[in-house]
Scaffold this motif. Sequence first.
Motif, PDB file in Angstrom:
ATOM      1  N   LEU A   1       0.855  -1.181   0.000  1.00 33.65           N
ATOM      2  CA  LEU A   1       0.000   0.000   0.000  1.00 33.65           C
ATOM      3  C   LEU A   1       0.895   1.236   0.000  1.00 33.65           C
ATOM      4  O   LEU A   1       1.716   1.423   0.898  1.00 33.65           O
ATOM      5  N   PHE A   2       0.748   2.080  -1.024  1.00 32.38           N
ATOM      6  CA  PHE A   2       1.475   3.345  -1.125  1.00 32.38           C
ATOM      7  C   PHE A   2       0.461   4.450  -0.872  1.00 32.38           C
ATOM      8  O   PHE A   2      -0.428   4.666  -1.687  1.00 32.38           O
ATOM      9  N   ILE A   3       0.578   5.144   0.264  1.00 26.47           N
ATOM     10  CA  ILE A   3      -0.420   6.145   0.645  1.00 26.47           C
ATOM     11  C   ILE A   3       0.241   7.323   1.352  1.00 26.47           C
ATOM     12  O   ILE A   3       1.236   7.151   2.073  1.00 26.47           O
ATOM     13  N   GLY A   4      -0.328   8.508   1.136  1.00 22.86           N
ATOM     14  CA  GLY A   4       0.051   9.683   1.916  1.00 22.86           C
ATOM     15  C   GLY A   4       1.357  10.345   1.553  1.00 22.86           C
ATOM     16  O   GLY A   4       1.884  11.131   2.336  1.00 22.86           O
ATOM     17  N   GLN A   5       1.894  10.073   0.377  1.00 27.26           N
ATOM     18  CA  GLN A   5       3.138  10.727  -0.041  1.00 27.26           C
ATOM     19  C   GLN A   5       2.795  11.989  -0.813  1.00 27.26           C
ATOM     20  O   GLN A   5       1.800  12.040  -1.528  1.00 27.26           O
ATOM     21  N   SER A   6       3.621  13.015  -0.699  1.00 30.99           N
ATOM     22  CA  SER A   6       3.377  14.226  -1.475  1.00 30.99           C
ATOM     23  C   SER A   6       4.702  14.861  -1.880  1.00 30.99           C
ATOM     24  O   SER A   6       5.718  14.705  -1.203  1.00 30.99           O
ATOM     25  N   THR A   7       4.658  15.567  -3.009  1.00 28.50           N
ATOM     26  CA  THR A   7       5.815  16.288  -3.510  1.00 28.50           C
ATOM     27  C   THR A   7       5.322  17.448  -4.370  1.00 28.50           C
ATOM     28  O   THR A   7       4.223  17.393  -4.917  1.00 28.50           O
ATOM     29  N   ASP A   8       6.123  18.490  -4.476  1.00 30.93           N
ATOM     30  CA  ASP A   8       5.747  19.640  -5.294  1.00 30.93           C
ATOM     31  C   ASP A   8       5.887  19.341  -6.781  1.00 30.93           C
ATOM     32  O   ASP A   8       5.198  19.899  -7.610  1.00 30.93           O
ATOM     33  N   LYS A   9       6.822  18.459  -7.142  1.00 31.73           N
ATOM     34  CA  LYS A   9       7.032  18.098  -8.542  1.00 31.73           C
ATOM     35  C   LYS A   9       7.495  16.655  -8.606  1.00 31.73           C
ATOM     36  O   LYS A   9       7.869  16.065  -7.609  1.00 31.73           O
ATOM     37  N   GLY A  10       7.459  16.083  -9.775  1.00 30.75           N
ATOM     38  CA  GLY A  10       7.836  14.686  -9.914  1.00 30.75           C
ATOM     39  C   GLY A  10       6.680  13.775  -9.549  1.00 30.75           C
ATOM     40  O   GLY A  10       5.520  14.140  -9.639  1.00 30.75           O
TER      41      GLY A  10
END
Length: 168
Positions: A9-18
């Motif tokens: 499960l891949f959840i809750g990651q954030s980034t401005d770009k990419g």
Amino acid sequence: ASHVCYNTLFIGQSTDKGTAAVTSSDATKKVKLINCTITGNSSANCGGCYNTVMVNTISYGNKGSQYGGTIVATNSCATGLTDTAKYPGCITTDPKFIGTGDYPYALAARSPCRDKGFYDADDPAWNWMTDPADPRSKDLAGKPRLQGTAPDMGCYEFVPPGFLLLLR
């Protein structure tokens, strides 16, 4: 080299770009995702996955695109996988997660992702799915795969509720 993720499960990651969740910078060395769920990730570009091979995987509910780069998808669920010749067995509809409890990204009983995963019983490369000694044969919650006619898409296998029969 290549990387393979099972029942993740891949959840809750954030980034401005990419890409927020899963990415490979090299289109020739894709990350392979088997029975994974990618949701709740956020990026201005791609919240889901980039340069990946998706098998029985759900990429849904991410901010930004669900996938990008060079994608190979079989029996997976993501917005945009509408070309059935290019993406065999794929669907684009809401996977209908339960949304509550210990496993909020498990599939609801009415999910279109139930029993829609890929499995080839005649191919020895898929023996892991039915081998109880192989940890990949269990979903993220520890339940065996193949509870129905085919594996479910995503990191959780739907197990129908049982019943108790008392005889006196």
